[in-house]
Motif scaffolding. Structure first.
Motif, PDB file in Angstrom:
ATOM      1  N   UNK A 498       0.822  -1.218   0.000  1.00 53.52           N
ATOM      2  CA  UNK A 498       0.000   0.000   0.000  1.00 53.52           C
ATOM      3  C   UNK A 498       0.852   1.262   0.000  1.00 53.52           C
ATOM      4  N   UNK A 499       1.856   1.314  -0.876  1.00 53.85           N
ATOM      5  CA  UNK A 499       2.706   2.498  -0.913  1.00 53.85           C
ATOM      6  C   UNK A 499       3.204   2.750  -2.336  1.00 53.85           C
ATOM      7  N   UNK A 500       3.588   4.009  -2.575  1.00 48.79           N
ATOM      8  CA  UNK A 500       4.079   4.439  -3.887  1.00 48.79           C
ATOM      9  C   UNK A 500       5.312   5.302  -3.666  1.00 48.79           C
ATOM     10  N   UNK A 501       6.359   5.053  -4.457  1.00 48.46           N
ATOM     11  CA  UNK A 501       7.579   5.847  -4.359  1.00 48.46           C
ATOM     12  C   UNK A 501       7.635   6.815  -5.526  1.00 48.46           C
ATOM     13  N   UNK A 502       7.731   8.102  -5.215  1.00 42.23           N
ATOM     14  CA  UNK A 502       7.747   9.129  -6.249  1.00 42.23           C
ATOM     15  C   UNK A 502       9.113   9.283  -6.886  1.00 42.23           C
ATOM     16  N   UNK A 503      10.172   9.093  -6.130  1.00 44.20           N
ATOM     17  CA  UNK A 503      11.520   9.306  -6.653  1.00 44.20           C
ATOM     18  C   UNK A 503      12.385   8.096  -6.340  1.00 44.20           C
ATOM     19  N   UNK A 504      12.112   6.956  -6.942  1.00 40.92           N
ATOM     20  CA  UNK A 504      12.915   5.761  -6.631  1.00 40.92           C
ATOM     21  C   UNK A 504      14.329   5.886  -7.173  1.00 40.92           C
ATOM     22  N   UNK A 505      15.319   5.493  -6.356  1.00 39.60           N
ATOM     23  CA  UNK A 505      16.700   5.515  -6.834  1.00 39.60           C
ATOM     24  C   UNK A 505      16.988   4.226  -7.606  1.00 39.60           C
ATOM     25  N   UNK A 506      18.194   4.146  -8.163  1.00 42.93           N
ATOM     26  CA  UNK A 506      18.534   3.011  -9.019  1.00 42.93           C
ATOM     27  C   UNK A 506      18.533   1.703  -8.245  1.00 42.93           C
ATOM     28  N   UNK A 507      19.035   1.736  -7.011  1.00 39.62           N
ATOM     29  CA  UNK A 507      19.083   0.502  -6.217  1.00 39.62           C
ATOM     30  C   UNK A 507      17.680  -0.012  -5.924  1.00 39.62           C
ATOM     31  N   UNK A 508      16.780   0.927  -5.571  1.00 38.12           N
ATOM     32  CA  UNK A 508      15.411   0.520  -5.266  1.00 38.12           C
ATOM     33  C   UNK A 508      14.710  -0.008  -6.513  1.00 38.12           C
ATOM     34  N   UNK A 509      14.934   0.652  -7.638  1.00 39.59           N
ATOM     35  CA  UNK A 509      14.341   0.190  -8.891  1.00 39.59           C
ATOM     36  C   UNK A 509      14.846  -1.197  -9.241  1.00 39.59           C
ATOM     37  N   UNK A 510      16.138  -1.425  -9.064  1.00 43.94           N
ATOM     38  CA  UNK A 510      16.701  -2.743  -9.388  1.00 43.94           C
ATOM     39  C   UNK A 510      16.083  -3.822  -8.510  1.00 43.94           C
ATOM     40  N   UNK A 511      15.921  -3.501  -7.221  1.00 44.99           N
ATOM     41  CA  UNK A 511      15.317  -4.476  -6.309  1.00 44.99           C
ATOM     42  C   UNK A 511      13.890  -4.823  -6.737  1.00 44.99           C
ATOM     43  N   UNK A 512      13.112  -3.781  -7.055  1.00 49.21           N
ATOM     44  CA  UNK A 512      11.712  -4.029  -7.398  1.00 49.21           C
ATOM     45  C   UNK A 512      11.544  -4.623  -8.792  1.00 49.21           C
ATOM     46  N   UNK A 513      12.495  -4.339  -9.677  1.00 47.23           N
ATOM     47  CA  UNK A 513      12.442  -5.004 -10.984  1.00 47.23           C
ATOM     48  C   UNK A 513      12.649  -6.505 -10.817  1.00 47.23           C
ATOM     49  N   UNK A 514      13.555  -6.886  -9.887  1.00 47.29           N
ATOM     50  CA  UNK A 514      13.740  -8.307  -9.586  1.00 47.29           C
ATOM     51  C   UNK A 514      12.452  -8.897  -9.021  1.00 47.29           C
ATOM     52  N   UNK A 515      11.838  -8.172  -8.102  1.00 45.14           N
ATOM     53  CA  UNK A 515      10.591  -8.669  -7.510  1.00 45.14           C
ATOM     54  C   UNK A 515       9.494  -8.822  -8.557  1.00 45.14           C
ATOM     55  N   UNK A 516       9.415  -7.843  -9.442  1.00 42.80           N
ATOM     56  CA  UNK A 516       8.381  -7.895 -10.473  1.00 42.80           C
ATOM     57  C   UNK A 516       8.592  -9.085 -11.401  1.00 42.80           C
ATOM     58  N   UNK A 517       9.853  -9.369 -11.736  1.00 40.99           N
ATOM     59  CA  UNK A 517      10.134 -10.524 -12.589  1.00 40.99           C
ATOM     60  C   UNK A 517       9.728 -11.821 -11.890  1.00 40.99           C
ATOM     61  N   UNK A 518      10.020 -11.911 -10.603  1.00 38.91           N
ATOM     62  CA  UNK A 518       9.639 -13.106  -9.850  1.00 38.91           C
ATOM     63  C   UNK A 518       8.120 -13.240  -9.805  1.00 38.91           C
ATOM     64  N   UNK A 519       7.425 -12.107  -9.584  1.00 34.38           N
ATOM     65  CA  UNK A 519       5.961 -12.156  -9.542  1.00 34.38           C
ATOM     66  C   UNK A 519       5.382 -12.611 -10.876  1.00 34.38           C
ATOM     67  N   UNK A 520       5.979 -12.135 -11.976  1.00 35.43           N
ATOM     68  CA  UNK A 520       5.498 -12.542 -13.303  1.00 35.43           C
ATOM     69  C   UNK A 520       5.681 -14.041 -13.497  1.00 35.43           C
ATOM     70  N   UNK A 521       6.858 -14.543 -13.137  1.00 34.49           N
ATOM     71  CA  UNK A 521       7.103 -15.981 -13.258  1.00 34.49           C
ATOM     72  C   UNK A 521       6.135 -16.774 -12.387  1.00 34.49           C
ATOM     73  N   UNK A 522       5.870 -16.251 -11.194  1.00 35.76           N
ATOM     74  CA  UNK A 522       4.951 -16.933 -10.290  1.00 35.76           C
ATOM     75  C   UNK A 522       3.550 -16.983 -10.874  1.00 35.76           C
ATOM     76  N   UNK A 523       3.107 -15.860 -11.478  1.00 36.08           N
ATOM     77  CA  UNK A 523       1.773 -15.845 -12.086  1.00 36.08           C
ATOM     78  C   UNK A 523       1.702 -16.808 -13.270  1.00 36.08           C
TER      79      UNK A 523
END
Length: 847
Positions: A498-523
């Motif tokens: 339940x949160x949104x980041x307005x100014x994500x840095x590169x490290x945070x984006x990289x972490x969440x891109x990994x999470x998103x890829x895992x979620x896609x594979x899981x789906x």
């Protein structure tokens, strides 16, 4: 050291002991520290009567083989013949496996705990063994029996600037094993070099990612420590560490040092600001993409230029109304295919606004009286109706203003000749708005829109319901700060948290891109396995069923992998008509739904109207608060002829189909017995229907308190957590100001679930759950741990929930449930489930 975000193999651990109980106890402790991702097997004791001490080489070999992977296996032993048995087991292994199995001389308990923590992060086998062998030095250092273990500090990036963070440790036991493990977990996603020293004892620097090194520093409560980071994401690592320290590394601060403020912290100018806004979870998931902002001028503020004769203006309005009516019908039909019938019914209310006789009469009179043209008079009329809704005492009805304004806006756009009533439908990326109208959400292209975030809005709004039905990650109620975002800037939506980041840095984006890829594979995997039974890792089965509102959805449920229908809402047969359906019409509908399920069970809920679902041809009278009035079973008991006709239709359909019947909104045992007697009377003419299981929904707190008595006669229970939450907290779920109370993960609600399952199981009854909570994959382990036997949900959620069940371990889930029941708020429960507090990933949750 980065914790794997995929299914890459980790080092497995085998615990060998002369005592079976000791081996299992050590494994339990190691699992607690290492988490569910670490594979641990035991080989303790000997076969025979009673408790036989000893070790068995064959048992050790089988334990190794049970969790062997290319990452290797570490074997820890207690004493004496355990070593010989392990060596013999090594000889029994296939030659290609032996080189990946190490026998470890580490102390059994300390070594297993440290090895589990290291294995969790994907550490190589020999490094896991080395850390395990050094485990005893932490205890010796703490007791003064050895020099503190010094390990080479992690390198980080040569030449990069150093940043420091100092604070006072408030934990009652200092940085003992559990906080040290949480420290390592929090730091695992950063590549920066990280060192630690104890300023109070003037220790040397050690590698902060070595659990042994951290614990041998002897950091006690009140000691000041310093972390030194260097590397591209060093600032982000220290900021994450600061937040972890402020939470006392997950421990209650306690003791004399409690409340001691953090001090001496070097300002982290290099650390990027996270920019997180928190709101209300609407639809879970992760979305990353460019912002598509919708702060544009409100169309309703615009005026028309030319006004014709009254007759011409009335004709213009009729044409606009017809155009919008056609668009609404098209939207409704398309939505019924994309989502479900009940969700599509949202637009029935829009059609009724367009056909409202009083509204149209007022517009007609004012146009012909010269009050203005079609545009201005229609706008005034809609505002007038909205003000009337705003003055109503019922919060839920007041929330329907959004629907009135949505329809009104569409007509104004049609009067202006705009190409489409919902201009956002061609948008892509992550949509950011002050609020969303239902028509806007319904027309979105879910393949182009990655996420939704709104400054306003509640989880019960029609826009929220539509976002959930389409599976678009969404967070509403983020506040006016959301308007800081500009068109095209990157937005990160962690809707599950339940949160949104307005100014994500590169490290945070990289972490969440990994999470998103895992979620896609899981789906994708969930979709492939949707037809298979959902067994937990330890073989426990929970039935996964569908909530439906019409026959066509039964077929869709089967295709989606449903094992039955846990809630057939029969209201759809009674709405949008001038009179109630007769017995024959209902019978045909119930029989057709049963046939579509091809032998799977069908639970038919008897008519649940009243409150926000009135029947136009049956006047329930005026009520100050319809939600506390004649609704659900009360309505049926008042309208017995209508009720009996439905029960006869169900009994007829149940003659040759696995149908169960369920009564909604039961508040007292007397109501239950009265309804049960009417069912038995209806079933008398159909002897084959006497086998039908008859149950009831638990939606009112009084039913929870009476469950012991109800379970003596009911065959099953189904928890309707939507209404149960509403009545438990006396907070109408349509009230945006009370949205924070509409959380079914509140421990008060969970205690009610636990009470129902405990009492029902004690009397051999099963318990289902059919509220929105059932379709929340995040909550699956918790519901398993609470003892829920069946989960029934909207069709789109079935595959993901079945996959979450497969990732779950029922034994671990029961431990999780006990922890959740001891929490003090819904926020605490959500942090526990999502691992937000300490970065811990629980089975079936995020990955």
């Amino acid at each position: 050291m980065t914790e794997p975000h995929d299914n890459s193999p980790r080092v497995g651990l085998v615990i060998v002991s002369h005592s079976r109980l000791l081996a299992e106890g050590v494994a339990e402790l190691a699992r607690e520290m290492g988490g569910p991702g670490v594979q641990i097997a035991t080989a303790g004791g000997m076969d025979g009567p009673g408790s036989v001490l000893g070790t068995d080489a064959l048992r050790v070999m089988k334990a190794i083989e049970s969790l062997y992977s290319e990452a290797g296996v570490l074997v820890l032993m207690d004493l004496g013949s355990a070593v010989m048995s392990a060596e013999l087991a090594l000889d029994l292994l296939p030659p290609d496996h032996r080189e990946n199995v190490l026998l470890c001389s580490a102390p059994l308990v300390e070594g297993a705990v440290v090895a589990a923590v290291q294995a969790r992060f994907g550490t190589p086998l020999r490094q896991v063994a080395a850390e395990a062998c050094g485990a005893l030095m932490a205890k010796q250092g703490q007791l003064g029996g050895a020099e503190a273990l010094q390990t080479p500090p992690s390198a980080g990036i040569r030449g990069s600037p150093e940043m420091t963070l100092r604070f006072v440790v408030l934990n009652h036991q200092g940085l003992h094993a559990r906080p040290a493990a949480r420290l390592m977990q929090a730091m695992s996603r950063f590549s920066a070099g990280l060192r630690l020293r104890n300023l109070t004892t003037q220790s040397q620097e050690v590698d902060a990612r070595s659990i042994n090194a951290v614990m041998t520093l002897g950091v006690q409560q009140g000691h000041e420590v310093e972390f030194i980071a260097n590397g591209e994401d060093g600032g982000a690592a220290l900021e994450a560490l600061r937040l972890l320290a402020e939470s006392h590394f997950g421990d209650a601060p306690g003791g004399a040092g409690a409340g001691m403020p953090l001090q001496g912290r070097t300002p982290l100018h290099e650390a990027p600001r996270s920019g997180w806004l928190t709101g209300t979870l609407i639809s879970p998931g992760i979305a990353i993409g460019p912002a598509s902002v919708l702060w544009q001028e409100d169309e309703t503020a615009l005026e028309e230029d030319d006004v014709g004769l009254p007759s011409q203006e009335w004709d213009r309005l009729q044409q606009a109304l017809q155009r919008v009516r056609t668009e609404v019908l098209e939207t409704r039909a398309a939505l019924a295919l994309r989502a479900d019938h009940q969700t599509a019914e949202i637009f029935d209310a829009h059609l009724l606004v367009l056909e409202d006789a009083e509204l149209l009469r007022w517009v007609y009179e004012h146009i012909h009286q010269g009050a203005g043209g079609a545009f201005s008079v229609w706008k005034d009329a809609v505002e007038r109706v909205a003000r009337r809704y705003e003055s109503l005492p019922d919060e839920y009805l007041r929330s329907r203003i959004a629907d009135i304004q949505d329809v009104g806006r569409q007509v104004l756009l049609a009067l202006r000749g705009d190409a489409r009533a919902a201009p956002v439908e061609q948008r892509a990326g992550i949509l950011a708005a002050l609020d969303f109208a239902p028509s806007e959400i319904a027309r979105l292209d879910a393949k182009r829109v990655q996420g939704l975030c709104a400054a306003r809005g509640a989880a019960s709004s029609h826009a929220a319901i539509l976002a959930r039905s389409l599976g678009i990650p969404a967070v509403f109620g983020l506040g006016e700060e959301l308007q800081q975002i500009r068109e095209g800037e990157t937005l990160l939506v962690d809707a599950t948290a339940a949160r949104v980041c307005l100014l994500p840095d590169e490290a945070l984006l990289a972490e969440y891109e990994d999470r998103a890829r895992v979620e896609l594979k899981t789906r994708q995997l969930a979709h492939q396995l949707r037809a298979k039974a959902a067994l937990t890792r330890d073989g426990h089965r929970v039935e996964v069923a569908a909530n439906i509102g019409q026959v066509a959805e039964a077929r869709a449920a089967v295709e989606a992998g449903a094992e039955g229908v846990g809630l057939f809402r029969t209201e759809f047969l009674f709405f949008q008509r001038a009179s109630a359906p007769d017995e024959d019409e209902q019978y045909e509908a119930y029989r057709e739904a049963a046939r579509a399920l091809e032998g799977r069970p069908l639970i038919i809920r008897t008519l649940d109207v009243g409150g926000d679902k009135p029947l136009p041809y049956l006047d329930a009278g005026q009520e100050a608060n319809p939600f506390l009035g004649v609704r659900g079973l009360r309505f049926c008991l008042v309208n017995r002829e209508l009720f009996s006709a439905q029960l006869r239709a169900i009994a007829r359909a149940a003659v040759d189909a696995p149908i169960r019947v369920m009564f909604p909104m039961v508040a007292t045992r007397e109501e239950w017995l009265e309804a049960r007697a009417l069912w038995e009377e209806a079933a008398q003419s159909f002897p084959a229907a006497r086998h039908v299981e008859v149950g009831l929904m638990i939606e009112i707190p009084s039913a929870v308190l009476l469950v012991q008595h109800l379970a003596a006669e009911a065959s099953f229970f189904s928890l309707g957590t939507n209404d149960l939450t509403q009545y438990l907290f006396a907070a109408e779920r349509g009230n945006e100001r009370l949205a924070h109370l509409s959380d079914a993960l509140h421990p008060a609600l969970l205690q009610m679930v636990a009470r129902v399952t405990e009492e029902a199981h004690a009397r051999g009854r099963w318990v289902g759950l059919c509220g929105e909570l059932a379709g929340d994959a995040l909550a699956v382990p918790l519901l398993v741990g609470l003892g829920v036997d069946e989960l029934s949900m909207s069709v789109p959620a079935i595959a993901s929930v079945k996959q979450a069940l497969r990732a779950c371990h029922a034994g671990e889930a029961r431990v999780l449930a006990r922890q959740a029941l001891s929490c003090g708020s819904a926020a605490e429960v959500r942090r526990l489930l999502a691992g937000e507090a300490f970065g811990e990933i629980l089975p079936g949750m995020r990955h």
